[in-house]
Motif scaffolding. Sequence first.
Motif, mmCIF file in Angstrom:
data_model
loop_
_atom_site.group_PDB
_atom_site.id
_atom_site.type_symbol
_atom_site.label_atom_id
_atom_site.label_comp_id
_atom_site.label_asym_id
_atom_site.label_seq_id
_atom_site.Cartn_x
_atom_site.Cartn_y
_atom_site.Cartn_z
ATOM 1 N N LYS A 65 0.826 -1.196 0.000
ATOM 2 C CA LYS A 65 0.000 0.000 0.000
ATOM 3 C C LYS A 65 0.871 1.261 0.000
ATOM 4 O O LYS A 65 0.661 2.189 -0.777
ATOM 5 C CB LYS A 65 -0.898 -0.031 1.244
ATOM 6 N N ASP A 66 1.872 1.243 0.873
ATOM 7 C CA ASP A 66 2.764 2.409 0.946
ATOM 8 C C ASP A 66 3.581 2.564 -0.328
ATOM 9 O O ASP A 66 3.848 3.683 -0.772
ATOM 10 C CB ASP A 66 3.698 2.280 2.158
ATOM 11 N N ALA A 67 3.989 1.439 -0.888
ATOM 12 C CA ALA A 67 4.788 1.490 -2.107
ATOM 13 C C ALA A 67 3.980 2.149 -3.222
ATOM 14 O O ALA A 67 4.483 2.989 -3.975
ATOM 15 C CB ALA A 67 5.214 0.092 -2.510
ATOM 16 N N LYS A 68 2.693 1.782 -3.310
ATOM 17 C CA LYS A 68 1.830 2.379 -4.336
ATOM 18 C C LYS A 68 1.712 3.885 -4.125
ATOM 19 O O LYS A 68 1.778 4.663 -5.079
ATOM 20 C CB LYS A 68 0.435 1.743 -4.307
ATOM 21 N N LYS A 69 1.569 4.277 -2.847
ATOM 22 C CA LYS A 69 1.473 5.711 -2.543
ATOM 23 C C LYS A 69 2.718 6.445 -2.997
ATOM 24 O O LYS A 69 2.660 7.530 -3.566
ATOM 25 C CB LYS A 69 1.315 5.900 -1.026
ATOM 26 N N LEU A 70 3.870 5.816 -2.715
ATOM 27 C CA LEU A 70 5.143 6.440 -3.096
ATOM 28 C C LEU A 70 5.222 6.648 -4.606
ATOM 29 O O LEU A 70 5.644 7.700 -5.081
ATOM 30 C CB LEU A 70 6.305 5.527 -2.682
ATOM 31 N N VAL A 126 2.710 6.834 -6.745
ATOM 32 C CA VAL A 126 1.758 7.868 -7.162
ATOM 33 C C VAL A 126 2.301 9.257 -6.831
ATOM 34 O O VAL A 126 2.221 10.183 -7.637
ATOM 35 C CB VAL A 126 0.379 7.654 -6.497
ATOM 36 N N SER A 127 2.912 9.393 -5.643
ATOM 37 C CA SER A 127 3.393 10.731 -5.289
ATOM 38 C C SER A 127 4.543 11.127 -6.208
ATOM 39 O O SER A 127 4.685 12.292 -6.574
ATOM 40 C CB SER A 127 3.761 10.810 -3.805
ATOM 41 N N GLY A 128 5.338 10.159 -6.629
ATOM 42 C CA GLY A 128 6.393 10.457 -7.597
ATOM 43 C C GLY A 128 5.827 10.933 -8.919
ATOM 44 O O GLY A 128 6.359 11.826 -9.567
ATOM 45 N N PHE A 129 4.685 10.330 -9.274
ATOM 46 C CA PHE A 129 4.016 10.654 -10.536
ATOM 47 C C PHE A 129 3.541 12.110 -10.554
ATOM 48 O O PHE A 129 3.654 12.819 -11.548
ATOM 49 C CB PHE A 129 2.850 9.675 -10.681
ATOM 50 N N ILE A 177 -0.923 22.243 -2.884
ATOM 51 C CA ILE A 177 -0.107 21.029 -2.991
ATOM 52 C C ILE A 177 -0.453 20.052 -1.872
ATOM 53 O O ILE A 177 -0.631 18.849 -2.113
ATOM 54 C CB ILE A 177 1.396 21.408 -2.970
ATOM 55 N N ASN A 178 -0.590 20.570 -0.659
ATOM 56 C CA ASN A 178 -0.913 19.683 0.454
ATOM 57 C C ASN A 178 -2.264 19.009 0.278
ATOM 58 O O ASN A 178 -2.431 17.847 0.622
ATOM 59 C CB ASN A 178 -0.891 20.463 1.772
ATOM 60 N N ASN A 179 -3.210 19.771 -0.253
ATOM 61 C CA ASN A 179 -4.528 19.177 -0.493
ATOM 62 C C ASN A 179 -4.461 18.033 -1.484
ATOM 63 O O ASN A 179 -5.133 17.017 -1.321
ATOM 64 C CB ASN A 179 -5.487 20.243 -1.028
ATOM 65 N N ILE A 180 -3.657 18.215 -2.531
ATOM 66 C CA ILE A 180 -3.534 17.142 -3.523
ATOM 67 C C ILE A 180 -2.845 15.939 -2.896
ATOM 68 O O ILE A 180 -3.270 14.804 -3.046
ATOM 69 C CB ILE A 180 -2.765 17.648 -4.771
ATOM 70 N N ARG A 181 -1.786 16.216 -2.129
ATOM 71 C CA ARG A 181 -1.063 15.107 -1.480
ATOM 72 C C ARG A 181 -1.944 14.336 -0.522
ATOM 73 O O ARG A 181 -1.869 13.114 -0.433
ATOM 74 C CB ARG A 181 0.165 15.647 -0.751
ATOM 75 N N CYS A 182 -2.809 15.088 0.197
ATOM 76 C CA CYS A 182 -3.712 14.438 1.153
ATOM 77 C C CYS A 182 -4.528 13.345 0.476
ATOM 78 O O CYS A 182 -4.837 12.323 1.070
ATOM 79 C CB CYS A 182 -4.698 15.458 1.736
ATOM 80 N N LYS A 183 -4.904 13.598 -0.774
ATOM 81 C CA LYS A 183 -5.751 12.674 -1.513
ATOM 82 C C LYS A 183 -5.136 11.284 -1.583
ATOM 83 O O LYS A 183 -5.818 10.290 -1.456
ATOM 84 C CB LYS A 183 -5.988 13.206 -2.938
ATOM 85 N N TYR A 184 -3.845 11.228 -1.880
ATOM 86 C CA TYR A 184 -3.277 9.897 -2.067
ATOM 87 C C TYR A 184 -2.402 9.416 -0.923
ATOM 88 O O TYR A 184 -2.012 8.273 -0.876
ATOM 89 C CB TYR A 184 -2.511 9.812 -3.404
ATOM 90 N N GLU A 185 -2.102 10.314 0.037
ATOM 91 C CA GLU A 185 -1.206 9.863 1.097
ATOM 92 C C GLU A 185 -1.944 9.276 2.288
ATOM 93 O O GLU A 185 -1.335 8.632 3.122
ATOM 94 C CB GLU A 185 -0.273 11.000 1.500
ATOM 95 N N TYR A 186 -3.250 9.522 2.360
ATOM 96 C CA TYR A 186 -3.958 8.997 3.530
ATOM 97 C C TYR A 186 -5.082 8.060 3.142
ATOM 98 O O TYR A 186 -5.539 8.041 2.048
ATOM 99 C CB TYR A 186 -4.480 10.159 4.378
#
Lengths: 350, 463
Positions: free
Chosen positions: A315-320, A322-325, A341-350
């Motif tokens: 799960k974490d690997a997928k997040k990583l 996506v965040s790289g993407f 930026i934080n709002n967008i990150r929130c979408k996929y990091e949590y």
Amino acid sequence: MEITYNLLKEDPYITKSREDSLKLFNKTEFNKIHGLGISITKEFNFPKIKTNSKIEVSGNGFEVIEPNIEIIKSFYDEKDKLDLFHKANWNGIALIKLKNNSNVLIKPSEINYISIDAEGKSNIIFYSDKQSEYKSYIIKLNISNNSEVNFAYLNKNSNNSYTRIYSDVKGKLNLFFSDLDNGLSISKINSKLLDDGAELKQINILYGDKDNQIYNNSIVLHENKNTRSNLIVRGVITDESKAIIKGLVHIKKNAIKSKGFQKEDIILLGDKAEADPIPELHIDTNDVECKHGATVGRIDKKKLFYLTSRGISEKDAKKLIVSGFFDSLLNENSFVSNEIINNIRCKYEY
Amino acid sequence: METLNREIFDHKNKENLVLKTLPGLSDDVIKIISEDKKEPEWMKQRRLEALKIFKKLKMPDWGPSLKNLDLNKIIFYTKPNLKQNAKSWDEVPEDVKKTFERLGIPQAEREYLAGVGSQYDSINAYHKLKEEWEKKGVIFEDFDEAVKKYPELVQKYYMNKCVSPNLHKFAALHAAVTSSGTFIYIPKGVKVSMPLQAYFRMNAERGGQFEHTLIVVDDGAEVSYIEGCSSPSYTSESLHAGCVEIFVGKNARARYISVENWSKKTYNLNTKRAIVDENGIVEWINCNTGSCVTMLYPTSVLIGKNAKSEYIGIAFAGKDQHQDTGHKSYLLAEDTSSNVISKSISKDGGITAYRGLIKIGKNAKNAKSSVQCDALLADEISKSDTIPYMNVQGENADTSHEATVGKISKEKIFYLMSKGLSKEEASKMIVSGFIEPVTKVLPIEYAVEFNKLIEMEMEGAVG
């Protein structure tokens, strides 16, 4: 400053036009949106909209202009049911003029007309975070000659959103668009490159989760010579969400020596996620350079294996990944505020 | 090969017809066609059924304009006065022979080909299949003959599983007025090493050409088939609405090559589709130079595991021409893959469009597809559109699309001229290089012809 719009003091012409639009709205069918395999199946819930609302504008180097009937009329351009709803229910209008070196943050209310005339170097953040069932924005950007304008857009906390952005570009515009709506999101972004040497760089970030349905359509018209456009769309579509992503770069006949570039990259996560990218290119003259590309893919198995073999959970690997993407796009555009930026990150990091 | 000029294709022979229906479509026209062909009842019923569907379906409201195509003026069936399916070259009438000789058909046959079937207007003129293949059970037959000779095979495959008359208006039209064409059956495990070839030519004014090509390649078999098409120049519009159906069995392979050079008053509204089973491969090589409007989207439906499709297309559009072509792939099973290369050249205000489709279904685990389109614009009034549609369901596939549009660059011409080439030669060389991925997979005589054709069309393009 706050721009308050009060319906009670409204010009009778506007009140009349609201009534007419409402009648027409009730008679008009919603134009079903279809991609190749996907149809937008969700329907808009049209709620009652508050009559008094505030648009907050803060920052420096700007001027707010009092709207008059003629300006309001110039916004009235209904193409479908959603435009009619907007025309009948709008509850805020802001006309903003920017001078050189201005920084502006706009926090809109639910259904607004926004017009921005920009000169010189300007930064504009459009940030809509109010809780609301329905949001609808019609935004006009007027980018004058010799200017360089950054415009960043983010919407969240709504279940239905409708956005139209029209930009007339004579100078240079960097446009960053991201809609993090929770349900159904429809956005249409039309840009015209009008003057010799006009430039547009546009980034659309799309993230669909749960049962989101997204329709994102960008049109770039090269109307003059030596114009440049670069349209980048990146999306991650997960769970049961669906996205129709259209893009059109049209180089008109007199737009010689122009360059148009378009790239759509979509990652699908989950067996029920679905995407329809349709990147179009229309070229009417030969002395141009044009390229476009689109990819739809999954997360690279090798990358995933590499990360999980280092002890990171899948799960974490997928997040990583996506965040790289997304990160490269978020980092290289410094005008996009940290809040966005934080709002967008929130979408996929949590 | 002698130098080629357009006159070869534009040349019209005197119409010498024994039967010509009234313009337009009606039950009566269909009955005349069916009776003249002495067809079995089922075929006639299918035609009438298709006519009903045709009347129900709408004209396409997207893509190139078809407003100058008046279907009420098209003559849907003509029968030239010649002996059907002559088995040897000597039996073919003199004027037809002359046309074919200009086109290099007999030489090609002698040197390369296993069999030749040529359709002249609506009747197949010449047909031959080398005995060795006949012995192995290979069927290469005029379509009308096949309906009578192999009714079971034809009935099983003809316009139901692959192309249904319901697909679109011109598929229904084709099903109603089908005339002649080719039927190929390659039995299990037979690999035909030489390409089979057919040539279609429309001679009558305001005529229509509706040949049906049905290719069935059984499990483990292989075949390569080449079609050439042309028509003379007339001032009124004519119509080509052909249909190609290809069935590729398990571990089988079919290569389909077509060079379509219809006259510039022809509407080329064609339907081509292949169904590919497990480990099967279909290869499309599609060249379009003629016609005023082409709407042609060869389709690969990959239903078996590890099925593959390869598409190479080239389109040339000159003055008043609109070439709207592309490839459709349906990837519906595991490990399927599709690869598309499309090249287009526009000149003198011609419009080329790549309109393609990639659909990756839910069950297509590890499916892969890639599309690469390149467009060359020879002058400032020509146009090029790229409209790729994609639909991907689920996280199990990879697909990509890429397109570039550009001109014949002055730098390249300058470079070649500095090496002693004339401007004309330099631009020809650049164009040949541009279409090389296509010409290098064509059989040699077609590659030469096609290169010459493009060179001829490009004459005076760089000024």
